[in-house]
Design a protein around this motif. Structure first.
Motif, PDB file in Angstrom:
ATOM      1  N   PHE A  81      22.120   3.811  -8.794  1.00 10.93           N
ATOM      2  CA  PHE A  81      23.141   3.327  -9.709  1.00 10.93           C
ATOM      3  C   PHE A  81      24.530   3.492  -9.103  1.00 10.93           C
ATOM      4  O   PHE A  81      24.748   4.329  -8.222  1.00 10.93           O
ATOM      5  CB  PHE A  81      23.065   4.073 -11.043  1.00 10.93           C
ATOM      6  CG  PHE A  81      21.782   3.870 -11.791  1.00 10.93           C
ATOM      7  CD1 PHE A  81      21.642   2.797 -12.661  1.00 10.93           C
ATOM      8  CD2 PHE A  81      20.710   4.735 -11.615  1.00 10.93           C
ATOM      9  CE1 PHE A  81      20.459   2.594 -13.355  1.00 10.93           C
ATOM     10  CE2 PHE A  81      19.525   4.541 -12.303  1.00 10.93           C
ATOM     11  CZ  PHE A  81      19.388   3.471 -13.169  1.00 10.93           C
ATOM     12  N   GLN A  82      25.478   2.719  -9.615  1.00 11.32           N
ATOM     13  CA  GLN A  82      26.851   2.805  -9.125  1.00 11.32           C
ATOM     14  C   GLN A  82      27.416   4.210  -9.309  1.00 11.32           C
ATOM     15  O   GLN A  82      28.143   4.719  -8.459  1.00 11.32           O
ATOM     16  CB  GLN A  82      27.727   1.785  -9.860  1.00 11.32           C
ATOM     17  CG  GLN A  82      29.146   1.698  -9.328  1.00 11.32           C
ATOM     18  CD  GLN A  82      29.938   0.578  -9.985  1.00 11.32           C
ATOM     19  OE1 GLN A  82      29.434  -0.125 -10.856  1.00 11.32           O
ATOM     20  NE2 GLN A  82      31.171   0.400  -9.569  1.00 11.32           N
ATOM     21  N   SER A  83      27.053   4.868 -10.401  1.00 11.97           N
ATOM     22  CA  SER A  83      27.544   6.221 -10.693  1.00 11.97           C
ATOM     23  C   SER A  83      26.740   7.301  -9.974  1.00 11.97           C
ATOM     24  O   SER A  83      27.050   8.483 -10.093  1.00 11.97           O
ATOM     25  CB  SER A  83      27.497   6.471 -12.195  1.00 11.97           C
ATOM     26  OG  SER A  83      26.153   6.437 -12.656  1.00 11.97           O
ATOM     27  N   ALA A  85      24.372   9.050 -10.667  1.00 15.62           N
ATOM     28  CA  ALA A  85      23.571   9.693 -11.718  1.00 15.62           C
ATOM     29  C   ALA A  85      22.708  10.828 -11.186  1.00 15.62           C
ATOM     30  O   ALA A  85      21.546  10.974 -11.555  1.00 15.62           O
ATOM     31  CB  ALA A  85      22.699   8.648 -12.432  1.00 15.62           C
ATOM     32  N   PHE A  87      21.709  14.877 -10.872  1.00 12.61           N
ATOM     33  CA  PHE A  87      21.663  15.949 -11.865  1.00 12.61           C
ATOM     34  C   PHE A  87      22.313  17.211 -11.313  1.00 12.61           C
ATOM     35  O   PHE A  87      21.810  17.801 -10.351  1.00 12.61           O
ATOM     36  CB  PHE A  87      20.218  16.248 -12.256  1.00 12.61           C
ATOM     37  CG  PHE A  87      19.489  15.055 -12.817  1.00 12.61           C
ATOM     38  CD1 PHE A  87      19.933  14.440 -13.977  1.00 12.61           C
ATOM     39  CD2 PHE A  87      18.356  14.556 -12.193  1.00 12.61           C
ATOM     40  CE1 PHE A  87      19.269  13.340 -14.509  1.00 12.61           C
ATOM     41  CE2 PHE A  87      17.682  13.466 -12.713  1.00 12.61           C
ATOM     42  CZ  PHE A  87      18.139  12.846 -13.870  1.00 12.61           C
ATOM     43  N   ASN A  95      16.549  16.920  -7.034  1.00 11.07           N
ATOM     44  CA  ASN A  95      17.108  15.615  -7.372  1.00 11.07           C
ATOM     45  C   ASN A  95      16.317  14.504  -6.709  1.00 11.07           C
ATOM     46  O   ASN A  95      15.969  13.500  -7.344  1.00 11.07           O
ATOM     47  CB  ASN A  95      18.580  15.533  -6.948  1.00 11.07           C
ATOM     48  CG  ASN A  95      19.545  15.829  -8.071  1.00 11.07           C
ATOM     49  OD1 ASN A  95      19.806  14.996  -8.924  1.00 11.07           O
ATOM     50  ND2 ASN A  95      20.052  17.063  -8.077  1.00 11.07           N
ATOM     51  N   ARG A 139      26.335  12.920  -1.130  1.00  9.25           N
ATOM     52  CA  ARG A 139      25.774  12.574  -2.443  1.00  9.25           C
ATOM     53  C   ARG A 139      25.175  11.175  -2.412  1.00  9.25           C
ATOM     54  O   ARG A 139      24.136  10.911  -3.024  1.00  9.25           O
ATOM     55  CB  ARG A 139      26.858  12.659  -3.518  1.00  9.25           C
ATOM     56  CG  ARG A 139      27.372  14.057  -3.769  1.00  9.25           C
ATOM     57  CD  ARG A 139      28.452  14.072  -4.839  1.00  9.25           C
ATOM     58  NE  ARG A 139      29.099  15.375  -4.926  1.00  9.25           N
ATOM     59  CZ  ARG A 139      30.006  15.708  -5.819  1.00  9.25           C
ATOM     60  NH1 ARG A 139      30.407  14.804  -6.706  1.00  9.25           N
ATOM     61  NH2 ARG A 139      30.544  16.908  -5.820  1.00  9.25           N
ATOM     62  N   ALA A 143      21.283  10.115  -3.303  1.00 11.83           N
ATOM     63  CA  ALA A 143      20.898   9.073  -4.254  1.00 11.83           C
ATOM     64  C   ALA A 143      19.971   8.053  -3.605  1.00 11.83           C
ATOM     65  O   ALA A 143      19.004   7.581  -4.229  1.00 11.83           O
ATOM     66  CB  ALA A 143      22.145   8.389  -4.813  1.00 11.83           C
TER      67      ALA A 143
END
Length: 345
Positions: A81-83, A85, A87, A95, A139, A143
């Motif tokens: 996702f763009q954000s 997301a 944890f 994660n 990060r 992801a």
């Protein structure tokens, strides 16, 4: 076999049609970029593929199987996702392994898969770190690793690099493409950045107002745009109203002969002439279309020359060592390199 097929897919939000009868085939193992301005429908299309939205009409097939009614968690797709997301209460390894945990995979297998993916994204040994201890680029890698943890049939990414600074973003574009090539996974990325699409993609899908304007290899779209919108959106171009007649293209009161290799969409009539800045040639004022230099910008690898002809601005990109005798306010003659004129509607 086609890995991902979209058949007449539409999506309405009330009276607004966000996606209008989109069809496309994405071959197995290709890297595809959905490209277009905000609101063009690219993220809606990605969310429909992922199963996060329900189509108003049309079907979605993966590996020949109809996935239109299949729940998201059963489609076998990884998503970034763009954000991002991620944890914050889980460490990096957990994660990455989270999609496996919710599928009931045992802890030892999850940990081994996380360590394998950390090696792949060049973060070995960081599995025990917390998310807040990572840089933005790290990060991003976590992801990506999480999206790949289930060994997806299709890997989907929504503006995955938009939050990164320019230099890191360029580095991650190359890194993401290399990871995709290593794994051979069919990948679909949403972006509004045409440079990003040209850097990474095998296939670029240009969208506007919920409709595909053109689909093709990056250089195909760059050199042979289907229309004025694609010409102006892919790369940088000089887009000028023109008239085609008698074997010539007339622009701003000057006729340029149509030469071999020029891509002329219409035999005659009014249209738009697209010429890339690197294909603009400068000479004496009486040698071509007279234009006044309004601005010079030396970037080292090229000299950008901005010129005006009436209300029309034309840009030329000259190679290093050229244009040292040019000055603001000077009048020059503009010509276009043979075989590099493109006329579009």
């Amino acid at each position: 076999m086609t890995e991902l097929r979209i058949d007449s897919l539409s999506k309405d939000f009330g009276t607004f049609r966000a996606l209008d009868s989109v069809s496309l085939d994405i071959p197995n193992g290709k890297f595809v970029c959905l490209l277009g301005p905000s609101g063009c429908g690219k993220t809606t299309l990605l969310r429909l593929i992922a199963g996060l939205e329900t189509p108003s009409d049309g079907r979605i097939y993966v590996g020949g199987a109809d996935q239109t009614e299949v729940p998201t968690h059963k489609r076998g797709m990884g998503m970034v996702f763009q954000s991002l997301a991620l944890f914050p209460h889980l460490d990096v390894a957990d994660n990455i392994a989270y999609p496996l945990a919710i599928r009931g995979v045992d802890k030892a297998t999850r940990r081994a898969r996380a360590e394998e993916l950390l090696e792949l994204v060049q973060l070995p040994g960081l599995g025990s770190r917390r998310i807040h201890q990572l840089s933005g680029g790290q990060r991003q890698r976590v992801a990506i690793a999480r999206g790949l943890s289930i060994d997806p049939q299709v890997f989907l990414l929504d503006e995955p690099l938009s939050a990164l600074d320019a230099s890191l973003r360029e580095h991650m574009q190359i890194e993401l493409r290399q990871i995709q090539q290593r794994l051979g996974v069919t990948t679909v990325v949403v972006t509004h950045d045409q440079k990003e699409a040209l850097t990474m993609a095998d296939l670029v899908i240009v969208m506007k107002d919920g409709v595909i304007q053109q689909a093709g290899a990056p250089m195909e779209l760059y050199h042979t745009p289907a229309n004025a919108f694609v010409a102006g959106f892919i790369g940088t171009t000089n887009l000028m109203p023109c008239t085609v007649a008698d074997g010539a293209v007339s622009v701003l009161g000057h006729a340029f002969p149509i030469t071999e290799g020029d891509r002329i969409a219409i035999p005659s009539g009014e249209a738009h002439l697209s010429v890339r800045p690197e294909h603009v040639l400068l000479g004496a004022p009486d040698d071509g279309l007279p234009a006044e230099i309004s601005f010079l910008r030396d970037l080292g690898e090229s000299l950008h020359v901005l010129m005006r002809v009436g209300d029309q601005e034309i840009t030329a990109h000259l190679p290093p060592g050229h244009g040292h005798d040019l000055a603001t306010g000077q009048t020059v003659g503009i010509r276009f390199r043979d075989g590099e004129k493109v006329v579009v509607q």
